[in-house]
Design an enzyme around this catalytic site. Structure first.
Site, mmCIF file in Angstrom:
data_model
loop_
_atom_site.group_PDB
_atom_site.id
_atom_site.type_symbol
_atom_site.label_atom_id
_atom_site.label_comp_id
_atom_site.label_asym_id
_atom_site.label_seq_id
_atom_site.Cartn_x
_atom_site.Cartn_y
_atom_site.Cartn_z
ATOM 1 N N GLU A 14 0.812 -1.220 0.000
ATOM 2 C CA GLU A 14 0.000 0.000 0.000
ATOM 3 C C GLU A 14 0.841 1.262 0.000
ATOM 4 O O GLU A 14 0.546 2.219 -0.720
ATOM 5 C CB GLU A 14 -0.947 0.026 1.206
ATOM 6 C CG GLU A 14 -2.112 -0.946 1.110
ATOM 7 C CD GLU A 14 -1.767 -2.354 1.545
ATOM 8 O OE1 GLU A 14 -0.625 -2.584 1.979
ATOM 9 O OE2 GLU A 14 -2.648 -3.237 1.444
ATOM 10 N N HIS A 31 -9.759 -4.591 11.411
ATOM 11 C CA HIS A 31 -10.467 -4.438 10.133
ATOM 12 C C HIS A 31 -11.781 -3.669 10.277
ATOM 13 O O HIS A 31 -12.627 -3.740 9.401
ATOM 14 C CB HIS A 31 -10.785 -5.806 9.533
ATOM 15 C CG HIS A 31 -9.628 -6.489 8.870
ATOM 16 N ND1 HIS A 31 -8.558 -6.997 9.565
ATOM 17 C CD2 HIS A 31 -9.363 -6.755 7.567
ATOM 18 C CE1 HIS A 31 -7.702 -7.556 8.719
ATOM 19 N NE2 HIS A 31 -8.160 -7.417 7.500
HETATM 20 C C1 LIG Z 1 -1.930 -4.267 4.624
HETATM 21 C C2 LIG Z 1 -2.968 -5.167 4.137
HETATM 22 N N1 LIG Z 1 -3.327 -5.113 2.839
HETATM 23 C C3 LIG Z 1 -4.284 -5.948 2.368
HETATM 24 C C4 LIG Z 1 -4.906 -6.844 3.188
HETATM 25 C C5 LIG Z 1 -5.977 -7.776 2.649
HETATM 26 N N2 LIG Z 1 -5.435 -9.119 2.544
HETATM 27 C C6 LIG Z 1 -5.589 -9.998 3.530
HETATM 28 S S1 LIG Z 1 -4.802 -11.416 3.232
HETATM 29 C C7 LIG Z 1 -4.236 -10.892 1.752
HETATM 30 C C8 LIG Z 1 -3.398 -11.791 0.927
HETATM 31 C C9 LIG Z 1 -2.142 -12.175 1.594
HETATM 32 O O1 LIG Z 1 -1.494 -13.203 0.921
HETATM 33 P P1 LIG Z 1 -0.233 -13.962 1.473
HETATM 34 O O2 LIG Z 1 0.666 -13.006 2.144
HETATM 35 O O3 LIG Z 1 0.319 -14.749 0.378
HETATM 36 O O4 LIG Z 1 -0.799 -14.905 2.619
HETATM 37 P P2 LIG Z 1 -1.832 -16.103 2.505
HETATM 38 O O5 LIG Z 1 -3.192 -15.501 2.664
HETATM 39 O O6 LIG Z 1 -1.649 -16.771 1.213
HETATM 40 O O7 LIG Z 1 -1.557 -16.970 3.675
HETATM 41 C C10 LIG Z 1 -4.674 -9.602 1.504
HETATM 42 C C11 LIG Z 1 -4.403 -8.835 0.294
HETATM 43 C C12 LIG Z 1 -4.527 -6.837 4.551
HETATM 44 N N3 LIG Z 1 -5.109 -7.635 5.436
HETATM 45 N N4 LIG Z 1 -3.553 -6.008 4.994
#
Ligand SMILES: Cc1ncc(C[n+]2csc(CCOP(=O)(O)OP(=O)(O)O)c2C)c(N)n1
Ligand SMILES: [Mg+2]
Lengths: 333, 454
Positions: free
Chosen positions: B188, B257
């Site tokens: 972000e 959230h």
């Molecule tokens: C700073 C932030 N940006 C966006 C999100 C929304 N979000 C939650 S999980 C996620 C994907 C994360 O993927 P990864 O790091 O690969 O972990 P996984 O879910 O695959 O375990 C996103 C974009 C968030 N929670 N925090």
């Protein structure tokens, strides 16, 4: 600080005893069954909000916990149920947190993404992607400061690995030789974005190179490989050589959260992984072919685990909602 | 010509100092770089160097003098050959006036004049209408502007191939292609900065935060880069862009959230803040936001996305910023709200009407600029005001409205203004606690009863 070479060594499979192998099997199976139950309770409306299941990734945390010692710390993201079970937190307390009840680890105030256990050195469940990475380095900072010989496991995803704070942390961790292991759980997707679509270079474990942090890629569907890599990393950190990176290649079978239709990948891709690489099946095979356990032994294990999980669900349903006064507590110390 | 040597400011905060020691005496010739004096600030003792060449004609402030104001004349420098008599001719310098601080603006305490309020309807009578969800309205607003102006693009996590985590951008990748609908990695702070840079260079980015909770990662660029650059560049360049996404609580997604950032962004000069309730406003304000030459924070709400409203079925429907909408006219009390808060405000007004309490309901639509004139005008009629919002109480939007009413409509108030807000706690996960943490219609009704003494 001397520059360190990044090494990529295939993890040697350690000799584990039959009992150890059985324990790994049990720990993974507990997570699998627990998550299936959580998915069920979510469907029944007993769990709300976001709920991120760990199904498919069990070998990662179970393998690493097998390399940890009492007092070592761990911190992770919102996909945290498996981590809590693997570090010995009680299934009842985890499930009751999922249902938002008084008996939950955070008295129902944290939810699926935010649970903690001081007793088990579990520093949470964090909802902001990658926020746990500097927090993990901070835990390691405290350990180093207190000269207590502990190490910290910081778990984060392939998607999280793109946040700037990860690299700020790598720099500080290397600069100050912090005893922390960055465990990148590369399940190939960040929500609906595959790693290729978000990441300019595929080898995440190499990203510590410019900071002098050694990194290693590990087959995360093979719990013994994970355990071996964990042992190397732990030995490195504990001997005062600073941070270590493990990129563990894994896969999540379910959607990102309960509300993800997962249209960004094919059914076949998931099925192939389940059929050919399933971490639990692999150990089951080993146990049977190595004659370390009989079908009956495994059935008994299965039954015991089901009992634990069912009990946690009952507990989570019957534990009362937190008292209304709890709204106003724990805001200040 | 004789020049005055002035007391220097030796730190950004220094207002006065002690002239500790003169290192020159009258009659000395000095050149630039020579140490003239030692000056003590509150933080340190500093050497003060000459800038110009000349002869010290007169020392005006004796060494050891404390509290010498910055910019007060402390000595007179003569040009070579100039006589000390020249000093007499110059203005009296012994007690140089300290620089006067700009007078503070006087708060309007005098009796208010009737404010001028734009009450023109948003659409003329007889305008054809269509039914649209807030989600569709936002999408339509963005898409129309992208068709009109090819410098507009959308950037964010999961906006393209996944079609938006909340499906706002559904179909947009198909229509506008990957050049203009851009998936970002989860970074972000990075992409907010990239988008801001692009806006400096003439593009009009729309940045989607999957939710505004994640905009906290990008706060520095939103405020330090986007909001302040127009000012810092003396008007040369600014950030014509939109930061948008769902804001506030969804349902049981926990403390990290579930936060309403309206009051946070409202505080920042250089930002504009829109927070629509109805679909028509979501669309009309979105179009205005994209055309605006300033960074606009566009606060949506996940719970509102699926709600259906009437939307004018006309080409190019826009809604101006800074114009409140009166949803309901009434005489007994004014409820001021915005965004999802309007749900409770309108529900409360309906219920109170059954008891014979006549409520006027104002939807601010944009909270910066804020249509304070409309609030004041309404309160001049009803003499009572309740504000409704989801955010926390301390430093809330409502507390700002209260202060405006105190200063500008005090004589018209028959009761203290009540701010209905979310509870002063992080959002709990448990279903029962979350219900209590959020603002409820009953609380709004109770507040109205309190200010109407009924
Ligand atoms: C700073 C932030 N940006 C966006 C999100 C929304 N979000 C939650 S999980 C996620 C994907 C994360 O993927 P990864 O790091 O690969 O972990 P996984 O879910 O695959 O375990 C996103 C974009 C968030 N929670 N925090
Ligand atoms: Mg991932």
């Amino acid at each position: 600080m001397a520059a360190r070479k990044t090494t990529k060594q295939p993890a040697d499979k350690p000799n584990v005893s039959a009992d150890e192998l059985k324990a790994l099997y049990k720990d993974m199976l507990l997570i699998r069954r627990f998550e299936e139950k959580a998915g069920q309770l979510y469907g029944m409306g007993l769990i709300g909000g976001f709920c991120h299941l760990y199904i498919g990734q069990e070998a990662v945390v179970v393998g690493l916990e097998a390399a940890a010692e009492e007092g070592d710390k761990r911190v992770t993201s919102y996909r945290d149920h498996g981590h809590m079970l693997a570090c010995g937190m009680d299934a009842n307390g985890v499930m009751a947190e999922l249902t938002g009840r008084e008996g939950g680890y955070s008295k129902g105030k944290g939810g699926s993404m935010h649970m903690f256990s001081k007793e088990k050195h579990f520093y949470g469940g964090h909802g902001i992607v990658a926020a746990q990475v500097p927090l993990g380095a901070g835990l390691a900072f405290a350990d180093k400061y207190q000269e207590n010989g502990r190490v910290t496991f910081t778990y984060f995803g392939d998607g999280a690995a793109n946040q700037g704070q990860v690299y700020e942390t790598f720099n500080m961790a290397a600069l100050w030789d912090l005893p922390c292991i960055s465990v990148i759980e590369n399940n190939q997707y960040a929500m609906g974005t595959s790693q290729q679509r978000s990441t300019s270079s595929a080898e995440i474990y190499e990203r510590g190179k410019s900071f002098g942090i050694p990194g290693e890629a590990v087959d995360g569907m093979d719990v013994l490989a994970v355990k071996a890599a964990g042992e190397t990393a732990v030995a490195h950190c504990r001997s005062g050589k600073g941070p270590y990176i493990l990129e563990i290649k894994t896969y999540r079978y379910r959607g990102h959260s309960m509300s993800d239709p997962a249209k960004y990948r094919t059914r076949e891709e998931v099925q192939k992984m389940r059929d050919e690489r399933d971490p639990i099946e692999q150990v089951r095979e080993m146990l049977l072919t190595g004659k370390h356990a009989t079908e009956d032994d495994l059935k008994t294990i299965d039954k015991d685990i089901k009992a634990v999980v069912n009990e946690s669900a009952e507990f989570a349903k019957n534990s009362p909602e937190p008292a209304l006064e709890e709204l106003w507590t724990d805001i200040y110390a | 010509m004789a020049t005055e040597i002035l007391m220097p400011a030796l730190s950004p905060t220094m207002e006065e100092g002690t002239l500790a020691k003169w290192m020159v005496k009258e009659g000395d010739t000095v050149k630039s770089g020579d140490i003239l004096a030692e000056i003590e600030t509150d933080k340190a003792t500093m050497e003060f160097e000459a800038v110009d060449e000349g002869v010290i004609g007169k020392i005006l402030i004796a060494e050891g003098t404390e509290g010498v104001k910055v910019n007060a004349a402390i000595a007179v420098l003569l040009e070579d050959g100039e006589s000390a008599d020249a000093i007499v001719a110059s203005a009296p310098v012994a007690e140089a006036a300290p620089v006067e601080a700009a007078p503070a603006p006087v708060a309007a305490a005098s009796a208010p004049a009737a404010p001028i309020v734009d009450t023109s309807p948003d659409w003329p009578e007889g305008t054809p209408m269509k039914q649209q969800t807030v989600r569709e309205a936002i999408r339509e607003g963005m898409s129309e502007e992208m068709r009109r102006d090819d410098t507009v693009f959308l950037m964010g996590e999961e906006v393209a191939e996944y079609e938006g985590a909340y499906k706002i951008s559904q179909g947009m990748l198909a229509e506008f292609g990957p050049k203009r609908i851009i998936d970002t990695p989860i970074t972000e702070h990075g992409f907010a900065g990239v988008a801001t840079g692009a806006s400096f260079a003439g593009l009009r980015p729309v940045v989607e935060f999957m939710t505004f909770n994640f905009a906290m990662q990008a706060m520095d660029h939103i405020i330090n880069s986007a909001a302040k650059t127009l000012y810092m560049s003396g008007g040369q360049m600014g950030a014509p862009m939109v930061f948008r996404g769902p804001n506030g609580a969804a349902a049981r997604v926990g403390a990290q959230h579930s936060q309403d950032y309206a009051a946070w962004f409202m505080q920042v000069p250089g930002l504009k803040v829109a927070m629509p309730y109805a679909a028509s406003d979501a669309k009309g304000l979105m179009k205005t936001a994209i055309r605006d030459n300033n960074p606009v924070i566009f606060l949506e709400n996940e719970i509102m996305y699926g709600k259906t409203f009437d939307v004018p079925d006309v080409e190019d429907y826009t809604v101006p910023f800074g114009k409140a909408r009166i949803w309901r006219e009434g005489n007994d009390v004014t409820i001021v709200s915005f965004g999802i808060g309007m749900t409770y405000a309108l529900e409360a007004a309906d219920k109170l009407a059954e008891e014979g309490i006549s409520v006027e309901v104002l939807d601010l639509r944009t909270i910066r600029p804020m249509d304070t004139a409309a609030i004041i005008k309404s309160v001049m009629k009803t003499n009572r005001c309740v504000t409704v919002e989801e955010g926390w109480p301390q430093g809330s939007v409502g507390s700002y409205i209260s202060s405006v009413l105190m200063q500008e409509a005090f004589d018209y108030l028959d009761a203290p203004v009540i701010n209905c807000t979310g509870k002063d706690v992080p959002m709990p996960y448990a279903a029962n606690l979350e219900r209590h943490a959020l603002i409820t219609t009953d609380e709004v009704i109770a507040a109205v009863r309190q200010v109407t003494y009924k």
